[in-house]
Write an enzyme that holds these catalytic residues in place. Sequence first.
Site, PDB file in Angstrom:
ATOM      1  CG  ASP A 186      -1.919   1.085   1.246  1.00 38.34           C
ATOM      2  OD1 ASP A 186      -2.732   1.124   0.306  1.00 38.34           O
ATOM      3  OD2 ASP A 186      -1.926   1.910   2.175  1.00 38.34           O
ATOM      4  CD  GLU A 243      15.374 -13.977   4.472  1.00 37.59           C
ATOM      5  OE1 GLU A 243      14.453 -14.396   5.209  1.00 37.59           O
ATOM      6  OE2 GLU A 243      16.031 -12.954   4.720  1.00 37.59           O
TER       7      GLU A 243
HETATM    8  C1  BGC Z   1      -5.466   2.233  -0.523  1.00 39.60           C
HETATM    9  C2  BGC Z   1      -6.631   3.012  -0.050  1.00 39.60           C
HETATM   10  C3  BGC Z   1      -6.278   3.583   1.325  1.00 39.60           C
HETATM   11  C4  BGC Z   1      -4.960   4.352   1.291  1.00 39.60           C
HETATM   12  C5  BGC Z   1      -4.414   4.598   2.652  1.00 39.60           C
HETATM   13  C6  BGC Z   1      -4.502   3.377  -0.696  1.00 39.60           C
HETATM   14  O1  BGC Z   1      -3.748   3.472  -1.681  1.00 39.60           O
HETATM   15  O2  BGC Z   1      -5.674   1.515  -1.695  1.00 39.60           O
HETATM   16  O3  BGC Z   1      -7.804   2.265  -0.018  1.00 39.60           O
HETATM   17  O4  BGC Z   1      -7.286   4.451   1.714  1.00 39.60           O
HETATM   18  O5  BGC Z   1      -3.993   3.656   0.581  1.00 39.60           O
HETATM   19  O6  BGC Z   1      -3.933   3.415   3.202  1.00 39.60           O
END
Ligand code: BGC
Length: 546
Positions: free
Chosen positions: A204, A256
């Site tokens: 993310d 790993e």
């Molecule tokens: C996720 C979102 C989220 C954000 C903060 C993004 O890129 O896909 O759904 O709100 O990251 O974590």
Amino acid sequence: MPSTTPWWRSAVIYQVYVRSFADSNGDGVGDIAGIRSRLPYLESLGVDALWINPWYKSPMADGGYDVADFRAVDPLFGTLADAEQLIADAHEHGIRVIPDIVPNHTSDQHAWFQQALAAGPGSPERERYIFRPGRGPDGVDPPNNWVSCFGGPAWTRLPDGDWYLHLYAPEQPDLNWQHPEVHTEFESILRFWFSRGVDGFRIDVAHGLAKDPELPDLPLLPGPTDGQSRPFAQHPHWDRDEVHDIYRTWRKIADEFDGERAFVAEAWADTPERLAAYVRPGGLHTAFNFDFLMASWDAEDLRTVIDDSLAMLIGVGAPATWVLSNHDVMRHTSRYARKNVARWVPNQRYQPEGDIDLELGTRRARAAALLMLALPGGAYIYQGDELGLPEVEDLPEADLQDPIWERSGHTDRGRDGCRVPIPWSGQSAPFGFSPADASAEPWLPQPANWSERSVEAQTGDETSMLELYRTALQLRREHSALGDGTLAWVEAPAGVLTFRRDPGFLCVVNLSDEPYRLPEHTATLLASGPITDGLLDPDHAIWLQV
Ligand code: BGC
Ligand code: MG
């Protein structure tokens, strides 16, 4: 056929938004046991892997992207044992599992943040996050002018006077990636899940971890900008070169473990070159290619995006990954339902204008699916894409849950419209999403006419979106020209995209306003709609054997 190509170079990965996929216990929220019960469906659809949105312990201020404990599963979704069982069951069905990891921030309920709050200004506990004194008299102004992606300032002040940074909601404080403990903690979390059998991670906000240590103000750009828009180059907190050091370490950790574990980065970058930097040798395996999702429904625009992406990624030896929709963007059936699909401006919410014609959107979505699945590399399907679900654009305001709705001062309805629980069967809500005797309604209301789009309604109907996807995925597995590799464009009139993949495969997409006479071929493999007199209608696509 045994293959020496790593699976992630050509995988079709299905995105499961846990809250909205399948609810096993009737509380109106999807859960891990629900996913397990639908594995036969996913296997028959023909996907290679699941990307599962965060299932970690979370107060759900941002749908689970506010993680309180990365080593625990939220009780709403199940238990750690459920997650382990899902991983094992999915593997039995020949499906890999890729959870989300959220390294840019934690929940404000995470033990580290709670310790930081308790320890007070200047304490070592605060150094794991980004705390600063304010500016102006008595520090009443935030430390700089950065803004939250969800609207409003990126800083929140505590009663003790300190400010902390959150590029997203105030419940999501940003971690300080200059702190060695942050590195070792995430390395340990990766190993925790890798040793439980996960096949990789979706990272993310992969482009956000490194911040300019000086935390300088954002230059004010001319025009209607909130400071988030491009250029990212030299941006104080997006896509800085230092992030790659983190991922080189992560790659070594993945290596790993046996069995080709793989990362996919959610990275937003200025150019295909900048994106390619994430997937250089020794770095991450793949990155979402959002340029494809942001393109308008226009042959030239799409061709440019495809060419630029392939050139850059092939240049560094990485495969492309194509994506049309996810849990953060308007569903593409609805995007394409506007006659003129606007090109998307990065990092601004997509708010299309114009009348909606869902039949048009559906035709284009069918064509787009065949285009995407014929391109070299891997592809992502967001749950419900295969059912042709539209964005639910008229959710009652009282039901909206995305923090964007509040943070934008009710000017942006946020992302709930693409997160509505999906319809499985039956004539009325919850359409098999929850058991018949459920104690609660689905956490977002489903449109009454979704019975027509349920898995049950579409199964066996050869004209349905579901059967189109199923057939396409089956052909993709069988046809040696598809998956990893390259393509060669074939000359075609303006508005028509035609490319060849060897051996013997041709994809034609008609984005013009005129029917297009099909080139010579030996067989039709799959078409997005009926073909009459050898003509491909506007907004249709076809796969040909040549
Ligand atoms: C996720 C979102 C989220 C954000 C903060 C993004 O890129 O896909 O759904 O709100 O990251 O974590
Ligand atoms: Mg449930």
